[in-house]
Scaffold this motif. Structure first.
Motif, PDB file in Angstrom:
ATOM      1  N   PRO A  15       0.800  -1.237   0.000  1.00  0.00           N
ATOM      2  CA  PRO A  15       0.000   0.000   0.000  1.00  0.00           C
ATOM      3  C   PRO A  15       0.826   1.277   0.000  1.00  0.00           C
ATOM      4  O   PRO A  15       0.571   2.183  -0.799  1.00  0.00           O
ATOM      5  CB  PRO A  15      -0.837  -0.144   1.288  1.00  0.00           C
ATOM      6  CG  PRO A  15      -0.982  -1.623   1.477  1.00  0.00           C
ATOM      7  CD  PRO A  15       0.325  -2.202   1.019  1.00  0.00           C
ATOM      8  N   ASP A  16       1.825   1.378   0.873  1.00  0.00           N
ATOM      9  CA  ASP A  16       2.626   2.606   0.941  1.00  0.00           C
ATOM     10  C   ASP A  16       3.539   2.776  -0.264  1.00  0.00           C
ATOM     11  O   ASP A  16       3.859   3.904  -0.666  1.00  0.00           O
ATOM     12  CB  ASP A  16       3.459   2.619   2.228  1.00  0.00           C
ATOM     13  CG  ASP A  16       2.608   2.942   3.455  1.00  0.00           C
ATOM     14  OD1 ASP A  16       1.445   3.344   3.274  1.00  0.00           O
ATOM     15  OD2 ASP A  16       3.110   2.770   4.582  1.00  0.00           O
ATOM     16  N   LEU A  17       3.981   1.670  -0.855  1.00  0.00           N
ATOM     17  CA  LEU A  17       4.813   1.766  -2.064  1.00  0.00           C
ATOM     18  C   LEU A  17       3.964   2.150  -3.272  1.00  0.00           C
ATOM     19  O   LEU A  17       4.413   2.886  -4.158  1.00  0.00           O
ATOM     20  CB  LEU A  17       5.537   0.441  -2.311  1.00  0.00           C
ATOM     21  CG  LEU A  17       6.689   0.125  -1.345  1.00  0.00           C
ATOM     22  CD1 LEU A  17       7.100  -1.346  -1.466  1.00  0.00           C
ATOM     23  CD2 LEU A  17       7.895   1.021  -1.620  1.00  0.00           C
ATOM     24  N   ASN A  18       2.713   1.643  -3.335  1.00  0.00           N
ATOM     25  CA  ASN A  18       1.832   1.953  -4.470  1.00  0.00           C
ATOM     26  C   ASN A  18       1.574   3.450  -4.599  1.00  0.00           C
ATOM     27  O   ASN A  18       1.555   3.997  -5.701  1.00  0.00           O
ATOM     28  CB  ASN A  18       0.489   1.233  -4.318  1.00  0.00           C
ATOM     29  CG  ASN A  18       0.568  -0.241  -4.676  1.00  0.00           C
ATOM     30  OD1 ASN A  18       1.408  -0.647  -5.474  1.00  0.00           O
ATOM     31  ND2 ASN A  18      -0.296  -1.058  -4.088  1.00  0.00           N
ATOM     32  N   CYS A  19       1.352   4.099  -3.459  1.00  0.00           N
ATOM     33  CA  CYS A  19       0.969   5.517  -3.513  1.00  0.00           C
ATOM     34  C   CYS A  19       2.154   6.458  -3.353  1.00  0.00           C
ATOM     35  O   CYS A  19       1.985   7.681  -3.393  1.00  0.00           O
ATOM     36  CB  CYS A  19      -0.092   5.818  -2.460  1.00  0.00           C
ATOM     37  SG  CYS A  19       0.514   5.687  -0.764  1.00  0.00           S
ATOM     38  N   GLY A  20       3.340   5.915  -3.144  1.00  0.00           N
ATOM     39  CA  GLY A  20       4.532   6.749  -3.061  1.00  0.00           C
ATOM     40  C   GLY A  20       4.876   7.228  -1.668  1.00  0.00           C
ATOM     41  O   GLY A  20       5.813   8.023  -1.493  1.00  0.00           O
ATOM     42  N   LYS A  21       4.138   6.776  -0.639  1.00  0.00           N
ATOM     43  CA  LYS A  21       4.497   7.158   0.736  1.00  0.00           C
ATOM     44  C   LYS A  21       5.865   6.593   1.108  1.00  0.00           C
ATOM     45  O   LYS A  21       6.585   7.169   1.913  1.00  0.00           O
ATOM     46  CB  LYS A  21       3.446   6.645   1.724  1.00  0.00           C
ATOM     47  CG  LYS A  21       2.147   7.418   1.725  1.00  0.00           C
ATOM     48  CD  LYS A  21       1.205   6.859   2.802  1.00  0.00           C
ATOM     49  CE  LYS A  21      -0.144   7.555   2.752  1.00  0.00           C
ATOM     50  NZ  LYS A  21      -1.084   6.968   3.733  1.00  0.00           N
ATOM     51  N   GLN A  22       6.188   5.429   0.558  1.00  0.00           N
ATOM     52  CA  GLN A  22       7.493   4.802   0.774  1.00  0.00           C
ATOM     53  C   GLN A  22       8.171   4.592  -0.578  1.00  0.00           C
ATOM     54  O   GLN A  22       7.506   4.478  -1.608  1.00  0.00           O
ATOM     55  CB  GLN A  22       7.324   3.438   1.471  1.00  0.00           C
ATOM     56  CG  GLN A  22       6.792   3.523   2.883  1.00  0.00           C
ATOM     57  CD  GLN A  22       7.844   3.951   3.890  1.00  0.00           C
ATOM     58  OE1 GLN A  22       9.036   3.810   3.657  1.00  0.00           O
ATOM     59  NE2 GLN A  22       7.398   4.501   5.004  1.00  0.00           N
ATOM     60  N   GLU A  23       9.488   4.530  -0.556  1.00  0.00           N
ATOM     61  CA  GLU A  23      10.266   4.272  -1.769  1.00  0.00           C
ATOM     62  C   GLU A  23      11.155   3.049  -1.536  1.00  0.00           C
ATOM     63  O   GLU A  23      11.394   2.641  -0.399  1.00  0.00           O
ATOM     64  CB  GLU A  23      11.162   5.483  -2.097  1.00  0.00           C
ATOM     65  CG  GLU A  23      10.420   6.790  -2.311  1.00  0.00           C
ATOM     66  CD  GLU A  23       9.779   6.897  -3.691  1.00  0.00           C
ATOM     67  OE1 GLU A  23      10.106   6.053  -4.552  1.00  0.00           O
ATOM     68  OE2 GLU A  23       8.965   7.810  -3.894  1.00  0.00           O
ATOM     69  N   ILE A  24      11.648   2.468  -2.635  1.00  0.00           N
ATOM     70  CA  ILE A  24      12.649   1.399  -2.527  1.00  0.00           C
ATOM     71  C   ILE A  24      13.993   2.079  -2.267  1.00  0.00           C
ATOM     72  O   ILE A  24      14.696   2.493  -3.193  1.00  0.00           O
ATOM     73  CB  ILE A  24      12.691   0.538  -3.815  1.00  0.00           C
ATOM     74  CG1 ILE A  24      11.337  -0.112  -4.085  1.00  0.00           C
ATOM     75  CG2 ILE A  24      13.790  -0.529  -3.710  1.00  0.00           C
ATOM     76  CD1 ILE A  24      10.925  -1.188  -3.098  1.00  0.00           C
ATOM     77  N   GLU A  25      14.307   2.226  -0.985  1.00  0.00           N
ATOM     78  CA  GLU A  25      15.503   2.970  -0.606  1.00  0.00           C
ATOM     79  C   GLU A  25      15.913   2.559   0.808  1.00  0.00           C
ATOM     80  O   GLU A  25      15.102   2.612   1.733  1.00  0.00           O
ATOM     81  CB  GLU A  25      15.201   4.471  -0.644  1.00  0.00           C
ATOM     82  CG  GLU A  25      16.427   5.352  -0.576  1.00  0.00           C
ATOM     83  CD  GLU A  25      16.043   6.814  -0.797  1.00  0.00           C
ATOM     84  OE1 GLU A  25      16.146   7.278  -1.945  1.00  0.00           O
ATOM     85  OE2 GLU A  25      15.615   7.466   0.175  1.00  0.00           O
ATOM     86  N   ASP A  26      17.159   2.131   0.973  1.00  0.00           N
ATOM     87  CA  ASP A  26      17.630   1.717   2.291  1.00  0.00           C
ATOM     88  C   ASP A  26      19.162   1.723   2.306  1.00  0.00           C
ATOM     89  O   ASP A  26      19.809   1.681   1.247  1.00  0.00           O
ATOM     90  CB  ASP A  26      17.110   0.310   2.642  1.00  0.00           C
ATOM     91  CG  ASP A  26      17.131   0.022   4.141  1.00  0.00           C
ATOM     92  OD1 ASP A  26      17.494   0.932   4.924  1.00  0.00           O
ATOM     93  OD2 ASP A  26      16.801  -1.112   4.531  1.00  0.00           O
TER      94      ASP A  26
END
Length: 740
Positions: free
Chosen positions: A499-510
């Motif tokens: 859910p958070d990745l779909n809407c851009g609240k989270q990114e693939i970044e670590d």
């Protein structure tokens, strides 16, 4: 999976009483006959701790010494050096392993199993016996206990070779797949590190009507894993069987006694013994030709048409495994209680469904055969007797090696700081998708003067070493001087992260922090781009998207995600009544699958799910790709991934309280947010249509209620059995309505 599996230790008292029936000889306290319920190992943890601190080692503890809980770098180094020098203090001794597999077709034992289990002149040292389809009842399918477990266990125990006394080591069961492990009592003290695990490969990768159970253990100084599997059925489904095999190998993992070590997979053992109803069939021959070859005992020609042989030949499955020559007739399908081939309307083509394979060194097969005299099932049981060279410890040589290693470590310790060189410091994962594995390899080379121990550690104010979508495998390890190790960095987005990745609240970044004990920290950057998916997107958001989700601006996705399901704010366009993606899947099934046998009960192919997901996320084709089973499973996964279920969490308690009243249940549905209510009514109407065709698709109300209630009516907490039954009762009212 815990609610769908059951380690059968609950009946340990019954097992103990069976052993007393078998022999009046008492089993030594540390043998497996009347083992304690954890069945983890011969020695207690305290005893192992004492052994690590002790400088002397007796013969009886050699099997345990290498598997003790370790105490930091020095002990890991000692263990590593001992393993490297193993050939200098071990020798091989042959032991006889009896492996058996039997699909019992839901039957109870009706005859002695002695023709199968006591067919060898000499008593075996170890029995590993796999059963499939132990119980075919709906109750067993819904993961409850079955009385047949004890009935078959008793039949087994009474049929073990009468010239030896045996102790039960472990029994593990997943629905109808059961594995029993017996050992001669005089060998029991040399069995240690016993672990058992299960994995379901049924619908949605969870249900346990298909899958595997496995037991791993250490016998003297050899690590052994025994797997009993029941793979996907039907002639044409060989690719699904291949997928099941790969899933079992990757998902079934055993924890290690040493907490610094990563879990053990099946293929990491010295010896792997694989038994079961693998369900591979005969291809490209009609039933008459097959029976003609059998009548001529021309098993060599017939075997060339065997799907498993063909898949092994092209290295699609069981790479590195061996199977003995098959010189017995196919073990499936017979009329129950007879030796006659299937005379039912389906007239199944005979096949070698039931197989035994192995992987490892110093293994010789003495026999491989079926047992025609056992007629309880529509399968015949199969057995294999393997003579396996097991590593035993020479106490004097071990002591000498151990002392030499300790002396060398004493010289080396504190002289040098450990150091690593990394193959890369930055990793980018392109086009990450929902439920699709992505992996990159990080190579660690020990370029220092001493062995080193590494671990990925938490950053300040974070509870884990990485974001939930990222895994380092292994997350910790030990690298000898001049050696290297590959660490797989794996990215996988599931329903909780989507859910958070779909809407851009989270990114693939670590950022990963790789820490060396007594050394420095290394920082590794992990980035990527995630392709938004309808999987893990809310019903409200999807109803406000006329275009595929991957064509929507990021700002719009975030704006929709922050609105509530009850938000009736005016929009430029009238929203959709239900998500178009849901309509596509249901419409496809309505047009193509109302008569599909075992719909919603048989899994699809993962490759086809990926194609279906991509179609839904990037465009709307005239028809969806993949089989009916793949589309059905894609629909279930869609419902499972909804961040707010079809019946929102806030209604959950009300639904439980009124589950016995059809009128009250309907009233609650009428109160749902409009889009959620539309989806619920649409799905219920579709499922009622399926039930009208139950004579063909074999669906029943309670099966559909069990599958769909767990998806439509979810709790934020783990459900107990009483709650599950109430959710099923709630949803059943809508499956038995006559109006739509």
């Amino acid at each position: 999976m815990s609610e769908m599996t059951r380690d059968s230790e609950k009946v340990s008292d019954k097992k103990g009483s069976l052993e007393k029936v078998k022999s009046s000889n008492s089993i030594p306290q540390k043998s497996k006959g009347n083992s304690s319920q954890d069945n983890q190992s011969i020695s207690s943890r305290e005893e192992r701790d004492d052994l690590v601190r002790s400088s002397s080692h007796t013969t009886s503890n050699k099997a345990q010494i290498l598997a003790m809980p370790q105490f930091g770098l020095r002990d890991n180094l000692i263990r590593c050096e001992l393993l490297k020098s193993e050939d200098s203090y071990t020798y091989l001794e042959n032991f006889r392993f009896f492996l058996g597999t039997y699909n019992v077709n839901g039957q109870t034992p009706k005859e002695s199993l002695r023709p199968w289990l006591s067919c060898t002149p000499e008593p075996p040292d170890i029995y590993c016996l796999g059963f499939q389809e132990l119980d075919l009842s709906k109750e067993a399918f819904f993961f409850s206990d079955t009385p047949k477990e004890l009935e078959w266990m008793k039949a087994v125990f009474e049929a073990l070779h009468e010239e030896a006394n045996y102790a039960l080591v472990k029994l593990i069961r997943l629905v109808g797949i059961m594995l029993i492990f017996y050992v001669k009592k005089e060998h029991a003290e040399f069995i240690s590190d016993v672990e058992a695990e299960t994995v379901g490969t049924g619908i949605m990768g969870r249900m346990g009507n298909k899958g595997a159970v496995a037991i791993r253990f250490r016998f003297h100084n050899s690590d052994i894993c025994v797997v009993n599997s029941h793979l996907a059925a039907h002639v044409e489904e060989y690719e699904r069987r291949n997928q099941d095999f790969k899933d079992i190998c990757s998902r079934l993992q055993f924890r290690q006694l040493d907490p610094t070590q990563p879990p053990l997979t099946i293929l990491k053992h010295n010896v792997v013994l694989w038994i079961g109803d693998l369900n591979y069939r005969i291809s490209d021959l009609d039933v008459d030709k097959v029976k003609d070859l059998i009548a001529k005992n021309d098993f060599e020609t017939l075997h060339s048409y065997d799907q498993l042989k063909r898949q092994i030949d092209v290295e699609a499955v069981f790479v590195g495994f061996k199977e003995g020559e098959i010189d017995f007739q196919p073990t499936y399908k017979y009329d129950t209680g007879s030796d006659k081939w299937d005379t039912s309307e389906k007239c199944r083509i005979p096949a070698w469904c039931d197989r035994i394979l192995w992987k490892g060194k110093n293994i010789q097969q003495e026999h491989y055969k079926s047992h025609m005299d056992v007629r309880t099932s529509d399968h015949k049981p199969v057995s294999s007797l393997l003579v396996i060279g097991i590593k035993r410890v020479n106490p004097d040589a071990y002591k000498k090696t151990f002392e030499e290693i300790v002396r060398n470590i004493d010289k080396m310790e504190n002289e040098c700081i450990p150091s690593l060189s990394l193959s890369k410091r930055e990793f980018h994962f392109k086009d990450v998708k929902f439920m699709q594995h992505h992996a990159e390899t990080l190579n660690l080379f020990n370029d220092g003067q001493v062995p080193c121990q590494f671990e990925f550690i938490q950053k300040p104010n974070e509870s884990t070493y990485s974001k939930p979508w990222l895994t380092a495998n292994p997350p910790k390890g030990f690298i000898a001087q001049g050696a290297s190790m590959d660490v797989d960095l794996e990215v996988f987005v599931n329903r909780s992260m989507a859910p958070d990745l779909n809407c851009g609240k989270q990114e693939i970044e670590d950022i990963l922090v790789l820490h060396l004990e007594r050394g420095k920290d290394y920082f590794i950057s992990v980035t990527g781009n995630y392709l938004p998916s309808c999987y893990g997107t809310s019903i409200y958001s999807l109803c406000h998207m006329k275009e595929p989700i991957q064509d929507m601006p990021k700002e719009t996705l975030l704006e929709l995600a922050e609105k509530s399901p009850n938000d009736d704010a005016a929009t430029d366009e009238k929203p959709l009544d239900i998500p178009k993606e849901l309509w596509m899947m249901v419409d496809h099934l309505f047009r193509n699958a109302v008569n599909q046998e075992d719909i919603f009960q048989q899994p699809g192919l993962r490759t086809e799910f990926a194609e279906i997901r991509d179609c839904l996320d990037s465009g709307m084709p005239d028809s969806l790709p993949g089989s009916n089973h793949s589309v059905a499973e894609a629909l279930l996964l869609f419902l499972d991934a909804l961040p707010e279920p079809v019946i929102p969490f806030s209604f959950y308690q009300q639904c439980l309280e009124c589950s016995s009243s059809a009128g009250q249940c309907e009233k609650i549905i009428s109160m749902l947010p409009q889009f959620h209510k539309n989806v619920f009514n649409y799905l219920a109407a579709f499922l009622r249509e399926l039930l009208k065709n139950s004579a063909n698709n074999r669906l029943e109300v309670d099966i559909l209620a069990t599958i769909f209630a767990s998806l439509l009516l979810r709790s934020t907490k783990k459900q107990d059995l009483a709650e599950k039954k109430k959710t099923q009762e709630f949803f059943q009212h809508f499956l038995t309505q006559h109006s739509s």
